[in-house]
Design a protein around this motif. Structure first.
Motif, PDB file in Angstrom:
ATOM      1  N   ASP A  43      22.449  -7.896  47.946  1.00 48.20           N
ATOM      2  CA  ASP A  43      21.230  -8.883  47.261  1.00 48.20           C
ATOM      3  C   ASP A  43      19.977  -7.750  47.117  1.00 48.20           C
ATOM      4  OD1 ASP A  43      22.334 -10.322  48.423  1.00 48.20           O
ATOM      5  OD2 ASP A  43      20.746 -11.688  49.787  1.00 48.20           O
ATOM      6  N   ARG A  44      19.740  -6.612  47.777  1.00 52.37           N
ATOM      7  CA  ARG A  44      18.437  -5.548  47.340  1.00 52.37           C
ATOM      8  C   ARG A  44      18.947  -4.984  45.579  1.00 52.37           C
ATOM      9  NH1 ARG A  44      19.093  -2.923  51.848  1.00 52.37           N
ATOM     10  NH2 ARG A  44      20.325  -1.445  51.040  1.00 52.37           N
ATOM     11  N   ARG A  45      20.142  -4.955  45.839  1.00 53.19           N
ATOM     12  CA  ARG A  45      20.335  -4.056  44.160  1.00 53.19           C
ATOM     13  C   ARG A  45      20.405  -5.546  42.689  1.00 53.19           C
ATOM     14  NH1 ARG A  45      25.866  -1.168  42.922  1.00 53.19           N
ATOM     15  NH2 ARG A  45      24.886  -0.866  40.708  1.00 53.19           N
ATOM     16  N   VAL A  46      20.658  -6.599  43.572  1.00 54.02           N
ATOM     17  CA  VAL A  46      20.407  -7.540  42.673  1.00 54.02           C
ATOM     18  C   VAL A  46      19.169  -7.105  42.317  1.00 54.02           C
ATOM     19  CG1 VAL A  46      21.095  -9.697  41.843  1.00 54.02           C
ATOM     20  CG2 VAL A  46      22.695  -8.584  43.291  1.00 54.02           C
ATOM     21  N   GLY A  54      12.745  -7.134  34.255  1.00 56.85           N
ATOM     22  CA  GLY A  54      12.194  -7.947  34.145  1.00 56.85           C
ATOM     23  C   GLY A  54      12.100  -9.483  34.697  1.00 56.85           C
ATOM     24  N   ALA A  55      13.478  -9.803  35.555  1.00 50.75           N
ATOM     25  CA  ALA A  55      13.553 -11.185  35.743  1.00 50.75           C
ATOM     26  C   ALA A  55      12.936 -11.812  37.041  1.00 50.75           C
ATOM     27  CB  ALA A  55      14.747 -12.098  36.054  1.00 50.75           C
ATOM     28  N   ILE A  56      12.030 -10.918  37.975  1.00 48.36           N
ATOM     29  CA  ILE A  56      11.591 -11.113  38.489  1.00 48.36           C
ATOM     30  C   ILE A  56       9.988  -9.647  38.101  1.00 48.36           C
ATOM     31  CG2 ILE A  56      10.889 -10.514  41.229  1.00 48.36           C
ATOM     32  CD1 ILE A  56      13.346 -10.808  41.702  1.00 48.36           C
ATOM     33  N   TRP A  65       6.546 -12.329  41.440  1.00 51.91           N
ATOM     34  CA  TRP A  65       6.975 -13.827  41.072  1.00 51.91           C
ATOM     35  C   TRP A  65       8.398 -13.708  40.106  1.00 51.91           C
ATOM     36  CZ3 TRP A  65       6.586 -15.058  35.487  1.00 51.91           C
ATOM     37  CH2 TRP A  65       5.391 -13.948  34.929  1.00 51.91           C
ATOM     38  N   LEU A  66       9.297 -15.266  40.224  1.00 49.43           N
ATOM     39  CA  LEU A  66      10.402 -15.261  38.865  1.00 49.43           C
ATOM     40  C   LEU A  66      10.189 -15.752  36.989  1.00 49.43           C
ATOM     41  CD1 LEU A  66      13.998 -15.331  39.004  1.00 49.43           C
ATOM     42  CD2 LEU A  66      12.649 -17.566  39.600  1.00 49.43           C
ATOM     43  N   ASP A  73      17.255 -14.589  30.114  1.00 50.58           N
ATOM     44  CA  ASP A  73      17.798 -13.546  29.826  1.00 50.58           C
ATOM     45  C   ASP A  73      19.155 -12.556  30.303  1.00 50.58           C
ATOM     46  OD1 ASP A  73      17.093 -14.427  27.056  1.00 50.58           O
ATOM     47  OD2 ASP A  73      15.209 -13.168  27.119  1.00 50.58           O
ATOM     48  N   TYR A  74      18.100 -12.143  31.625  1.00 48.27           N
ATOM     49  CA  TYR A  74      19.478 -11.941  32.614  1.00 48.27           C
ATOM     50  C   TYR A  74      20.817 -12.302  32.728  1.00 48.27           C
ATOM     51  CZ  TYR A  74      20.764  -9.257  37.123  1.00 48.27           C
ATOM     52  OH  TYR A  74      21.039  -8.958  38.010  1.00 48.27           O
ATOM     53  N   ARG A  75      20.624 -13.163  32.882  1.00 44.61           N
ATOM     54  CA  ARG A  75      22.188 -14.109  33.651  1.00 44.61           C
ATOM     55  C   ARG A  75      23.388 -14.248  31.838  1.00 44.61           C
ATOM     56  NH1 ARG A  75      19.159 -19.626  36.247  1.00 44.61           N
ATOM     57  NH2 ARG A  75      19.716 -18.822  39.265  1.00 44.61           N
ATOM     58  N   LYS A  76      22.096 -14.229  30.910  1.00 38.60           N
ATOM     59  CA  LYS A  76      23.158 -14.286  30.037  1.00 38.60           C
ATOM     60  C   LYS A  76      23.697 -12.520  29.514  1.00 38.60           C
ATOM     61  CE  LYS A  76      20.669 -17.415  27.429  1.00 38.60           C
ATOM     62  NZ  LYS A  76      20.007 -17.301  25.482  1.00 38.60           N
ATOM     63  N   GLU A  77      22.993 -11.619  29.689  1.00 38.36           N
ATOM     64  CA  GLU A  77      23.616 -10.445  30.308  1.00 38.36           C
ATOM     65  C   GLU A  77      24.506 -10.307  30.980  1.00 38.36           C
ATOM     66  OE1 GLU A  77      22.941  -6.254  31.350  1.00 38.36           O
ATOM     67  OE2 GLU A  77      22.633  -7.539  32.914  1.00 38.36           O
ATOM     68  N   SER A  78      24.134 -10.611  32.171  1.00 40.32           N
ATOM     69  CA  SER A  78      25.251 -10.879  33.161  1.00 40.32           C
ATOM     70  C   SER A  78      26.862 -11.198  33.146  1.00 40.32           C
ATOM     71  CB  SER A  78      24.765 -10.832  34.458  1.00 40.32           C
ATOM     72  OG  SER A  78      23.782 -10.414  35.344  1.00 40.32           O
TER      73      SER A  78
END
Length: 101
Positions: A43-46, A54-56, A65-66, A73-78
């Protein structure tokens, strides 16, 4: 640990971190909230990766803040990273089967 299992664990960690902000309504700079560093290493690494991406975002007051646009964009990259890993594993398995005959 297989790539698909690890991908599932990372997705769950991302959902836990994301849930903290969405449940608190911290989806804008004005509604930023405190966030204690997670005790779970994953969780810490995520969380750290989401901040770096920049997602948070962190306010000058030390609140977080989220950023939902950057989260998308982060989800697409992941997803692209996971698919790349699975493709490499598939090619390696196919090559091993072809050589082993």
């Amino acid at each position: 640990m297989s790539g698909t299992i690890m991908a599932a664990l990372i997705a769950k960690a991302r959902n836990r971190v994301t849930w903290h902000f969405t449940s608190a309504g911290a989806t804008a700079k004005e509604t930023a909230t405190k966030f204690a560093t997670p005790t779970s290493r994953l969780d810490r690494r995520v969380f750290e990766r989401m901040v770096a991406f920049g997602a948070i975002e962190k306010t000058p007051e030390g609140l977080y803040w989220l950023n939902e646009t950057r989260l998308s964009d982060y989800r697409k990259e992941s997803l692209a990273r996971v698919l790349g890993i699975l493709a490499i594993a598939g090619f390696a398995a196919a090559g091993a089967m072809a050589i082993g005959g």
